[in-house]
Design a protein around this motif. Structure first.
Motif, PDB file in Angstrom:
ATOM      1  N   TYR A  86     -47.193 -20.498 105.499  1.00 53.26           N
ATOM      2  CA  TYR A  86     -48.150 -21.495 105.948  1.00 53.26           C
ATOM      3  C   TYR A  86     -49.565 -20.916 105.930  1.00 53.26           C
ATOM      4  O   TYR A  86     -49.801 -19.831 106.453  1.00 53.26           O
ATOM      5  N   TYR A  99     -54.234 -23.289 116.190  1.00 55.05           N
ATOM      6  CA  TYR A  99     -54.189 -23.301 114.737  1.00 55.05           C
ATOM      7  C   TYR A  99     -53.716 -24.628 114.169  1.00 55.05           C
ATOM      8  O   TYR A  99     -52.824 -25.269 114.707  1.00 55.05           O
ATOM      9  N   ILE A 100     -54.337 -24.990 113.081  1.00 55.15           N
ATOM     10  CA  ILE A 100     -53.912 -26.130 112.300  1.00 55.15           C
ATOM     11  C   ILE A 100     -53.282 -25.574 111.028  1.00 55.15           C
ATOM     12  O   ILE A 100     -53.887 -24.742 110.336  1.00 55.15           O
ATOM     13  N   PHE A 101     -52.096 -26.045 110.737  1.00 51.03           N
ATOM     14  CA  PHE A 101     -51.328 -25.478 109.639  1.00 51.03           C
ATOM     15  C   PHE A 101     -51.304 -26.406 108.429  1.00 51.03           C
ATOM     16  O   PHE A 101     -51.338 -27.632 108.553  1.00 51.03           O
ATOM     17  N   GLY A 102     -51.231 -25.787 107.258  1.00 52.48           N
ATOM     18  CA  GLY A 102     -50.968 -26.543 106.047  1.00 52.48           C
ATOM     19  C   GLY A 102     -49.521 -26.980 106.026  1.00 52.48           C
ATOM     20  O   GLY A 102     -48.739 -26.683 106.935  1.00 52.48           O
ATOM     21  N   THR A 103     -49.165 -27.686 104.984  1.00 51.15           N
ATOM     22  CA  THR A 103     -47.819 -28.257 104.897  1.00 51.15           C
ATOM     23  C   THR A 103     -46.757 -27.222 104.561  1.00 51.15           C
ATOM     24  O   THR A 103     -45.572 -27.493 104.665  1.00 51.15           O
TER      25      THR A 103
ATOM     26  N   TYR B  35     -45.581 -27.641 119.229  1.00 52.89           N
ATOM     27  CA  TYR B  35     -45.559 -28.073 117.837  1.00 52.89           C
ATOM     28  C   TYR B  35     -44.202 -28.683 117.509  1.00 52.89           C
ATOM     29  O   TYR B  35     -43.185 -28.351 118.128  1.00 52.89           O
ATOM     30  N   SER B  42     -44.326 -29.513 107.543  1.00 54.91           N
ATOM     31  CA  SER B  42     -45.201 -28.541 108.175  1.00 54.91           C
ATOM     32  C   SER B  42     -45.050 -28.557 109.684  1.00 54.91           C
ATOM     33  O   SER B  42     -44.334 -29.372 110.248  1.00 54.91           O
ATOM     34  N   GLN B 103     -51.827 -16.328 116.863  1.00 52.55           N
ATOM     35  CA  GLN B 103     -51.153 -17.248 117.747  1.00 52.55           C
ATOM     36  C   GLN B 103     -49.685 -16.850 117.771  1.00 52.55           C
ATOM     37  O   GLN B 103     -49.098 -16.542 116.740  1.00 52.55           O
TER      38      GLN B 103
END
Lengths: 111, 114
Positions: A86, A99-103, B35, B42, B103
């Protein structure tokens, strides 16, 4: 909106072949980008961060501002590299980074 | 670094029921994150849990469906309410840092809704 894009869901390569996992970003300012990896039955963990310009497990990633890319590369893939990868960027909120994650891209290294 | 544990590690639930997932951290942290990782997809941030205040939900997630508790600086729970098969996923607890360094993630809770 700020985001990272990983165009490939699955990448299969043979052992010993070069690997490039693509990540493109849409980000204003100077981005800080990271690669996270999740091996089978293990938790998600940090692989490398662009700011340190390090090589981890033979992987490197260079930030290319002209192409807005942060591709992950390894010259010779190993079977143990098979995992989910990712690309991610941090956003700051109230004293903490999240965090913002890609696909994600699943890498399969074939024997 | 932070060591994060989650309970349960997995569960199989009938539709219409609810499941509460627990997340325990070995140190005090300001913010905890939840999450969802759906099969082949994702990680999607559900919400940010700050101790002593209401959780902040991301677009597409609401408190009625995913109520969150954060009673102290080392613990949080996420409830998946009125479950449907579409809620089958891995739910991950995470903690952030004061610097954009790393993280940390829990091992995840694998939920299957039948």
């Amino acid at each position: 909106a700020q985001r990272v894009t990983q165009p490939e869901k699955l990448l299969s390569v043979f052992k010993g072949a070069p690997v490039e996992l693509k990540c493109n970003y849409s980000y204003s300012g100077s981005p800080e980008l990271f690669w996270y990896v999740q091996y089978s039955r293990q938790r998600l963990q940090l692989l490398l961060r662009h700011i340190s310009r390090e090589s981890i497990k033979g992987f490197t990633a260079d930030l290319n501002k002209g192409e807005t890319s942060f591709h992950l590369k390894k010259p010779f893939a190993q079977e143990e590299d098979s995992a989910m990868y990712y690309c991610a960027y941090p956003t700051y909120c109230s004293g903490t980074y999240k965090y913002i994650f890609g696909t994600g891209t699943r890498l399969k290294v074939l024997a | 670094s932070a060591v994060i544990s989650q309970k349960p590690s997995r569960d199989i639930c009938q539709r219409g029921t609810s499941l509460t997932i627990q997340c325990q951290v070995d140190s005090q942290v300001t913010m905890m994150f939840w999450y969802r990782q759906q099969p082949g997809q994702s990680l999607t941030l559900i919400a940010t849990a700050n101790q002593g205040s209401e959780a902040t939900y991301e677009s597409g997630f609401v408190i009625d469906k995913f109520p969150i508790s954060r009673p102290n600086l080392t613990f949080s729970t996420l409830t998946v309410s009125n479950m449907s098969p579409e809620d089958s996923s891995i739910y991950l607890c995470s903690v952030g840092a004061a610097t954009p360094s790393e993280q940390y993630f829990g091992p995840g809770t694998r939920l299957t809704v039948t």
